[in-house]
Design a protein around this motif. Structure first.
Motif, PDB file in Angstrom:
ATOM      1  N   LEU A   7      -0.355  -5.424  19.108  1.00  0.00           N
ATOM      2  CA  LEU A   7      -0.624  -5.687  17.693  1.00  0.00           C
ATOM      3  C   LEU A   7      -1.061  -7.055  17.170  1.00  0.00           C
ATOM      4  N   GLY A   8      -0.827  -7.970  18.108  1.00  0.00           N
ATOM      5  CA  GLY A   8      -1.350  -9.167  17.869  1.00  0.00           C
ATOM      6  C   GLY A   8      -2.874  -9.517  17.926  1.00  0.00           C
ATOM      7  N   LYS A   9      -3.551  -8.256  18.209  1.00  0.00           N
ATOM      8  CA  LYS A   9      -5.146  -8.238  18.063  1.00  0.00           C
ATOM      9  C   LYS A   9      -5.581  -7.839  16.644  1.00  0.00           C
ATOM     10  N   LEU A  10      -4.383  -7.214  16.166  1.00  0.00           N
ATOM     11  CA  LEU A  10      -4.721  -6.563  14.642  1.00  0.00           C
ATOM     12  C   LEU A  10      -4.359  -7.672  13.780  1.00  0.00           C
ATOM     13  N   ARG A  11      -5.131  -7.774  12.569  1.00  0.00           N
ATOM     14  CA  ARG A  11      -4.961  -8.724  11.397  1.00  0.00           C
ATOM     15  C   ARG A  11      -4.057  -7.820  10.491  1.00  0.00           C
ATOM     16  N   PRO A  12      -2.521  -8.231  10.256  1.00  0.00           N
ATOM     17  CA  PRO A  12      -1.743  -7.735   9.369  1.00  0.00           C
ATOM     18  C   PRO A  12      -2.252  -7.943   7.662  1.00  0.00           C
ATOM     19  N   VAL A  13      -2.427  -6.957   7.079  1.00  0.00           N
ATOM     20  CA  VAL A  13      -3.080  -7.029   5.595  1.00  0.00           C
ATOM     21  C   VAL A  13      -1.945  -6.667   4.518  1.00  0.00           C
ATOM     22  N   GLY A  14      -0.835  -6.017   5.046  1.00  0.00           N
ATOM     23  CA  GLY A  14      -0.020  -5.669   3.929  1.00  0.00           C
ATOM     24  C   GLY A  14       1.467  -4.982   4.749  1.00  0.00           C
ATOM     25  N   THR A  15       1.998  -4.350   3.644  1.00  0.00           N
ATOM     26  CA  THR A  15       3.117  -3.465   4.003  1.00  0.00           C
ATOM     27  C   THR A  15       3.116  -2.103   3.218  1.00  0.00           C
ATOM     28  N   LEU A  16       3.570  -1.135   3.877  1.00  0.00           N
ATOM     29  CA  LEU A  16       3.631   0.102   3.184  1.00  0.00           C
ATOM     30  C   LEU A  16       4.661   0.055   2.314  1.00  0.00           C
ATOM     31  N   LYS A  17       4.482   0.620   1.052  1.00  0.00           N
ATOM     32  CA  LYS A  17       5.375   0.869   0.130  1.00  0.00           C
ATOM     33  C   LYS A  17       6.291   1.915   0.461  1.00  0.00           C
ATOM     34  N   GLU A  18       7.634   1.554   0.130  1.00  0.00           N
ATOM     35  CA  GLU A  18       8.837   2.518   0.407  1.00  0.00           C
ATOM     36  C   GLU A  18       8.617   3.937  -0.369  1.00  0.00           C
ATOM     37  N   PHE A  25       0.867  -1.165   0.155  1.00  0.00           N
ATOM     38  CA  PHE A  25      -0.058   0.069   0.154  1.00  0.00           C
ATOM     39  C   PHE A  25       0.893   1.269  -0.112  1.00  0.00           C
ATOM     40  N   THR A  26       0.302   2.351  -0.878  1.00  0.00           N
ATOM     41  CA  THR A  26       0.913   3.554  -0.436  1.00  0.00           C
ATOM     42  C   THR A  26       0.158   4.177   0.654  1.00  0.00           C
ATOM     43  N   LEU A  27       0.630   5.383   1.273  1.00  0.00           N
ATOM     44  CA  LEU A  27      -0.109   6.091   2.170  1.00  0.00           C
ATOM     45  C   LEU A  27      -1.520   6.502   1.754  1.00  0.00           C
ATOM     46  N   ALA A  28      -1.543   6.824   0.460  1.00  0.00           N
ATOM     47  CA  ALA A  28      -2.812   7.403  -0.190  1.00  0.00           C
ATOM     48  C   ALA A  28      -3.736   6.335  -0.182  1.00  0.00           C
ATOM     49  N   GLU A  29      -3.323   4.979  -0.583  1.00  0.00           N
ATOM     50  CA  GLU A  29      -4.162   4.007  -0.585  1.00  0.00           C
ATOM     51  C   GLU A  29      -4.664   3.557   0.699  1.00  0.00           C
TER      52      GLU A  29
END
Length: 130
Positions: free
Chosen positions: A119-130, A57-61
């Protein structure tokens, strides 16, 4: 089987194997350790599959996922994008004056620096693009 159930089952497998290590004679420890390595490999393969499913993801996304108008509540912490939608304190994309759809790394570090387990309570869905 859900992702959570898969990992829970694997941790149960580890508990059984740890118990076996404590009661089995030394002759059998190699066999138990081999089985533990198999379970570890299964977990690693599973996590690799999950990681492939991650989006970048970008921050805009990420900003689109602000918890409003039916959108999920995504937050960025240390470059990882988490879905906070199922956590009650993120109702409607808001949490103590903070809005979902943003990089909240500094806020998290200021409030929860010693509580990474949150953070274990949250589901990771992706990473932030550099």
């Amino acid at each position: 089987m859900t992702k959570k159930n898969i990992l829970q089952k694997k941790f149960e497998d580890f508990d059984i194997l740890k118990g076996l290590l404590s009661v089995y004679p030394n002759d059998y420890r190699g066999t138990v350790i081999d089985k533990m390595e198999e379970v570890t490999d299964e977990i690693i393969n599973y996590l690799d599959d999950v990681k492939r499913d991650f989006q970048e993801f970008t921050l805009a996304e990420v900003a689109k996922y602000n918890g409003k108008d039916g959108m999920p509540s995504y937050v960025v912490i240390s470059g990882t994008v988490y879905d906070a939608s199922d956590v009650s304190v993120w109702n409607n994309g808001m949490h103590f004056g903070l809005s979902a759809g943003a990089d909240l790394t500094k806020n998290f570090e200021n409030c929860h620096s010693n509580e990474a387990k949150i953070l274990g309570k949250l589901r990771p869905v992706g990473t932030l693009k550099e």
